[in-house]
Scaffold this motif. Structure first.
Motif, mmCIF file in Angstrom:
data_model
loop_
_atom_site.group_PDB
_atom_site.id
_atom_site.type_symbol
_atom_site.label_atom_id
_atom_site.label_comp_id
_atom_site.label_asym_id
_atom_site.label_seq_id
_atom_site.Cartn_x
_atom_site.Cartn_y
_atom_site.Cartn_z
ATOM 1 N N GLU A 291 -2.512 -2.675 -1.878
ATOM 2 C CA GLU A 291 -3.781 -2.178 -1.885
ATOM 3 C C GLU A 291 -3.985 -1.178 -0.704
ATOM 4 O O GLU A 291 -4.578 -0.375 -0.736
ATOM 5 N N TRP A 292 -3.367 -1.383 0.496
ATOM 6 C CA TRP A 292 -3.683 -0.570 1.546
ATOM 7 C C TRP A 292 -2.894 0.796 1.342
ATOM 8 O O TRP A 292 -3.402 1.874 1.555
ATOM 9 N N HIS B 218 -1.598 -7.260 -0.189
ATOM 10 C CA HIS B 218 -2.793 -6.269 0.560
ATOM 11 C C HIS B 218 -1.816 -5.155 0.740
ATOM 12 O O HIS B 218 -2.583 -4.090 0.951
ATOM 13 N N HIS B 219 -0.407 -5.103 0.986
ATOM 14 C CA HIS B 219 0.306 -3.935 1.344
ATOM 15 C C HIS B 219 -0.005 -2.644 0.083
ATOM 16 O O HIS B 219 -0.310 -1.760 0.374
ATOM 17 N N GLY C 90 5.989 -1.461 4.387
ATOM 18 C CA GLY C 90 5.155 -2.153 5.212
ATOM 19 C C GLY C 90 5.519 -3.109 6.468
ATOM 20 O O GLY C 90 6.691 -3.044 6.354
ATOM 21 N N ASP D 70 -4.926 2.850 -0.963
ATOM 22 C CA ASP D 70 -6.098 3.390 -0.250
ATOM 23 C C ASP D 70 -5.760 4.571 0.615
ATOM 24 O O ASP D 70 -6.395 5.605 0.641
ATOM 25 N N THR D 71 -4.833 4.221 1.505
ATOM 26 C CA THR D 71 -4.419 5.212 2.546
ATOM 27 C C THR D 71 -3.733 6.693 1.768
ATOM 28 O O THR D 71 -3.855 7.573 2.478
#
Length: 240
Positions: free
Chosen positions: A219-220, A216-217, A186, A223-224
């Motif tokens: 989680e991102w 947060h990375h 990230g 999701d992506t």
């Protein structure tokens, strides 16, 4: 109060490069083996600087995490590896590859200073801020990575690992052959170097920033990429 990783007087972390000859000789062959065993997919490798000091801060879910990042990272990397792994033939390979033994049950000043010297020499250091294998959701971390970032000023690149442990798998288990494994890099978090003395409160504050950035990375990336973490370790097991 000054943070406990320094003694009387400002410490000098002179450049002290860790050996990379072992990495150069071992990585190609072992990486080919890994690629035959699993479907390894990497994303965002362009976030890792091609030169200069960098910290790869990764979540930690399974046994394979350590070897995988050392083999697949865009550049030669030196990880903080639990001291218990430095036994027998494994110890010889780890030392040849320039990996750093660390005592997880305490704040290992020697290991952190070795990593700081490697960063001062412009090398890449891998840290697992969670300190042990688990759910990989980065809910709890230790402050060693914050201290390294503050001492070195090296950018911290978050790394999200998925698939290195199957849901419900034992901490020492390996994914099934052919299983998909994702390594997602990230956006770097840049912490300005902080001169000595560094207070406990400041280290904790930086630690929270790094923890939030990595969580947060992860989680991102989930999701992506439509990816899932394996969940907590099975009841009655622990990362030893």
């Amino acid at each position: 109060m000054t943070e406990p990783l320094v003694g009387a007087g400002a410490p000098a972390y002179a450049p002290r490069a860790l050996p990379e000859a072992g990495l150069r000789s071992l990585r190609p062959a072992v990486r080919r083996y890994v690629d035959r065993q699993w479907d390894v997919r990497q994303r965002g490798a362009h976030h890792v600087p091609v030169a200069g000091p960098v910290i790869l801060a990764s979540n930690h879910v399974g046994w394979l995490d350590g070897p995988l990042l050392i083999l697949c990272a865009p550049r030669h990397a030196h990880a903080l590896v639990k001291r218990e792994a430095f036994e027998g033939r494994t110890a010889r390979v780890l030392r040849l590859a320039g990996q750093i033994p660390v005592r997880r049950e305490e704040r290992d000043v020697g290991a952190l200073r070795t990593a700081a010297g490697a960063l001062a020499a412009g090398q890449c250091v891998v840290v697992y801020p969670e300190g042990q294998r688990g759910a990989g959701d980065v809910r709890r971390t230790k402050d060693g990575v914050a201290w390294l970032a503050m001492v070195s000023g090296a950018p911290g690149v978050p790394v999200a690992l998925f698939g290195t442990r199957a849901p419900g798998g034992h901490p020492e288990s390996r994914p099934a052959r052919g299983a998909r494994i994702d390594v997602v890099y990230g956006e770097p978090l840049r912490i300005a170097p902080v001169p000595w003395p560094r207070t406990r409160a400041h280290v904790a504050e930086v630690g929270r920033r790094i923890t939030d950035h990595l969580r947060h990375h992860v989680e991102w990336a989930a999701d992506t990429g439509h990816l899932q973490l394996p969940g907590p370790l099975p009841e009655g097991t622990a990362d030893v």
